[in-house]
Motif scaffolding. Structure first.
Motif, PDB file in Angstrom:
ATOM      1  N   HIS A  50     -13.313   5.288  -3.695  1.00 43.08           N
ATOM      2  CA  HIS A  50     -13.593   4.998  -5.099  1.00 43.08           C
ATOM      3  C   HIS A  50     -12.727   3.854  -5.626  1.00 43.08           C
ATOM      4  CE1 HIS A  50     -16.606   8.051  -5.682  1.00 43.08           C
ATOM      5  NE2 HIS A  50     -15.831   8.901  -5.036  1.00 43.08           N
ATOM      6  N   SER A  51     -11.500   3.759  -5.139  1.00 43.18           N
ATOM      7  CA  SER A  51     -10.637   2.643  -5.540  1.00 43.18           C
ATOM      8  C   SER A  51     -11.190   1.321  -5.026  1.00 43.18           C
ATOM      9  CB  SER A  51      -9.221   2.850  -5.006  1.00 43.18           C
ATOM     10  OG  SER A  51      -8.626   3.976  -5.604  1.00 43.18           O
ATOM     11  N   LEU A  52     -11.640   1.301  -3.772  1.00 45.04           N
ATOM     12  CA  LEU A  52     -12.202   0.073  -3.204  1.00 45.04           C
ATOM     13  C   LEU A  52     -13.522  -0.291  -3.871  1.00 45.04           C
ATOM     14  CD1 LEU A  52     -11.402   0.719   0.548  1.00 45.04           C
ATOM     15  CD2 LEU A  52     -10.320  -0.988  -0.949  1.00 45.04           C
ATOM     16  N   LYS A  53     -14.354   0.694  -4.130  1.00 43.16           N
ATOM     17  CA  LYS A  53     -15.635   0.450  -4.794  1.00 43.16           C
ATOM     18  C   LYS A  53     -15.412  -0.094  -6.201  1.00 43.16           C
ATOM     19  CE  LYS A  53     -20.120   1.001  -5.736  1.00 43.16           C
ATOM     20  NZ  LYS A  53     -20.369  -0.057  -6.702  1.00 43.16           N
TER      21      LYS A  53
ATOM     22  N   MET B  36      -7.826  -3.977 -11.393  1.00 40.62           N
ATOM     23  CA  MET B  36      -8.254  -4.208 -10.017  1.00 40.62           C
ATOM     24  C   MET B  36      -7.052  -4.145  -9.073  1.00 40.62           C
ATOM     25  SD  MET B  36     -10.734  -7.236  -8.517  1.00 40.62           S
ATOM     26  CE  MET B  36      -9.980  -8.468  -9.526  1.00 40.62           C
ATOM     27  N   ALA B  37      -5.927  -4.739  -9.465  1.00 37.73           N
ATOM     28  CA  ALA B  37      -4.720  -4.712  -8.627  1.00 37.73           C
ATOM     29  C   ALA B  37      -4.196  -3.283  -8.479  1.00 37.73           C
ATOM     30  CB  ALA B  37      -3.654  -5.612  -9.233  1.00 37.73           C
ATOM     31  N   GLU B  38      -4.269  -2.500  -9.548  1.00 33.23           N
ATOM     32  CA  GLU B  38      -3.817  -1.105  -9.482  1.00 33.23           C
ATOM     33  C   GLU B  38      -4.678  -0.312  -8.509  1.00 33.23           C
ATOM     34  OE1 GLU B  38      -4.027   0.014 -13.597  1.00 33.23           O
ATOM     35  OE2 GLU B  38      -2.111  -0.947 -14.076  1.00 33.23           O
ATOM     36  N   ASP B  39      -5.995  -0.517  -8.551  1.00 35.85           N
ATOM     37  CA  ASP B  39      -6.875   0.186  -7.615  1.00 35.85           C
ATOM     38  C   ASP B  39      -6.645  -0.281  -6.184  1.00 35.85           C
ATOM     39  OD1 ASP B  39      -8.268   2.256  -8.828  1.00 35.85           O
ATOM     40  OD2 ASP B  39      -9.749   0.919  -9.708  1.00 35.85           O
ATOM     41  N   SER B  40      -6.366  -1.556  -6.001  1.00 30.54           N
ATOM     42  CA  SER B  40      -6.071  -2.063  -4.665  1.00 30.54           C
ATOM     43  C   SER B  40      -4.808  -1.403  -4.110  1.00 30.54           C
ATOM     44  CB  SER B  40      -5.904  -3.580  -4.705  1.00 30.54           C
ATOM     45  OG  SER B  40      -5.564  -4.075  -3.434  1.00 30.54           O
ATOM     46  N   ALA B  41      -3.783  -1.297  -4.934  1.00 33.62           N
ATOM     47  CA  ALA B  41      -2.545  -0.630  -4.516  1.00 33.62           C
ATOM     48  C   ALA B  41      -2.806   0.838  -4.207  1.00 33.62           C
ATOM     49  CB  ALA B  41      -1.479  -0.777  -5.600  1.00 33.62           C
ATOM     50  N   ARG B  42      -3.649   1.472  -4.998  1.00 30.50           N
ATOM     51  CA  ARG B  42      -4.003   2.881  -4.790  1.00 30.50           C
ATOM     52  C   ARG B  42      -4.712   3.051  -3.446  1.00 30.50           C
ATOM     53  NH1 ARG B  42      -6.293   3.259  -9.312  1.00 30.50           N
ATOM     54  NH2 ARG B  42      -4.409   3.851 -10.394  1.00 30.50           N
ATOM     55  N   ALA B  43      -5.635   2.160  -3.133  1.00 29.40           N
ATOM     56  CA  ALA B  43      -6.354   2.234  -1.857  1.00 29.40           C
ATOM     57  C   ALA B  43      -5.399   2.026  -0.686  1.00 29.40           C
ATOM     58  CB  ALA B  43      -7.472   1.192  -1.816  1.00 29.40           C
TER      59      ALA B  43
ATOM     60  N   GLY C  53     -12.793  -1.670  -7.276  1.00 30.58           N
ATOM     61  CA  GLY C  53     -12.256  -3.010  -7.155  1.00 30.58           C
ATOM     62  C   GLY C  53     -13.341  -4.049  -6.984  1.00 30.58           C
ATOM     63  N   HIS C  54     -14.353  -3.701  -6.236  1.00 30.88           N
ATOM     64  CA  HIS C  54     -15.499  -4.603  -6.052  1.00 30.88           C
ATOM     65  C   HIS C  54     -16.209  -4.821  -7.387  1.00 30.88           C
ATOM     66  CE1 HIS C  54     -19.731  -5.528  -5.093  1.00 30.88           C
ATOM     67  NE2 HIS C  54     -19.197  -6.271  -4.150  1.00 30.88           N
ATOM     68  N   ASP C  55     -16.423  -3.765  -8.127  1.00 31.10           N
ATOM     69  CA  ASP C  55     -17.098  -3.859  -9.427  1.00 31.10           C
ATOM     70  C   ASP C  55     -16.269  -4.648 -10.434  1.00 31.10           C
ATOM     71  OD1 ASP C  55     -19.099  -2.284  -8.332  1.00 31.10           O
ATOM     72  OD2 ASP C  55     -18.392  -0.437  -9.278  1.00 31.10           O
ATOM     73  N   TYR C  56     -14.946  -4.468 -10.405  1.00 36.40           N
ATOM     74  CA  TYR C  56     -14.085  -5.144 -11.371  1.00 36.40           C
ATOM     75  C   TYR C  56     -14.154  -6.657 -11.233  1.00 36.40           C
ATOM     76  CZ  TYR C  56     -11.956  -0.545 -12.162  1.00 36.40           C
ATOM     77  OH  TYR C  56     -11.741   0.773 -12.452  1.00 36.40           O
ATOM     78  N   GLY C  57     -14.425  -7.146 -10.023  1.00 38.40           N
ATOM     79  CA  GLY C  57     -14.581  -8.589  -9.845  1.00 38.40           C
ATOM     80  C   GLY C  57     -15.662  -9.138 -10.765  1.00 38.40           C
ATOM     81  N   GLN C  58     -16.751  -8.397 -10.899  1.00 34.87           N
ATOM     82  CA  GLN C  58     -17.821  -8.811 -11.812  1.00 34.87           C
ATOM     83  C   GLN C  58     -17.366  -8.723 -13.259  1.00 34.87           C
ATOM     84  OE1 GLN C  58     -20.938 -10.203 -11.085  1.00 34.87           O
ATOM     85  NE2 GLN C  58     -20.789 -10.636 -13.270  1.00 34.87           N
ATOM     86  N   TYR C  59     -16.584  -7.697 -13.571  1.00 32.80           N
ATOM     87  CA  TYR C  59     -16.095  -7.548 -14.937  1.00 32.80           C
ATOM     88  C   TYR C  59     -15.191  -8.721 -15.321  1.00 32.80           C
ATOM     89  CZ  TYR C  59     -17.445  -2.631 -14.157  1.00 32.80           C
ATOM     90  OH  TYR C  59     -18.101  -1.471 -13.856  1.00 32.80           O
TER      91      TYR C  59
END
Length: 80
Positions: free
Chosen positions: A21-24, A52-59, A26-32
């Motif tokens: 879910h963190s990686l998914k 996005m960076a927080e989710d990347s760190a979480r993943a 992160g992909h969506d946030y790029g569009q945001y």
């Protein structure tokens, strides 16, 4: 360790779920980020980049925990 309906132990399944879910997200946030920039809202784009960076760190943390769990036994494969 308890094994859930998936055949994976619960902790491994939970980590994989959070990682996915963190990686998914992160992909969506790029569009945001692009949407905010296209609207001229740099402060909002910066906010989305932070999220996005927080989710990347979480993943990455999930990946490290999964690696540790795989240490003497293979907890990353379905259990019989």
């Amino acid at each position: 360790m308890a094994t859930g309906e998936t055949g994976f132990d619960d902790v491994t399944f939970d980590l994989i779920s959070v990682q996915y879910h963190s990686l998914k997200a992160g992909h969506d946030y790029g569009q945001y980020v692009r949407d905010a920039r296209n609207a001229g809202k740099e402060d909002i784009a910066t906010f989305f980049e932070k999220v996005m960076a927080e989710d990347s760190a979480r993943a990455k943390q999930c990946h490290e925990f999964l690696r540790q769990l795989g240490g003497g036994t293979d907890n990353t494969s379905p259990q019989g």
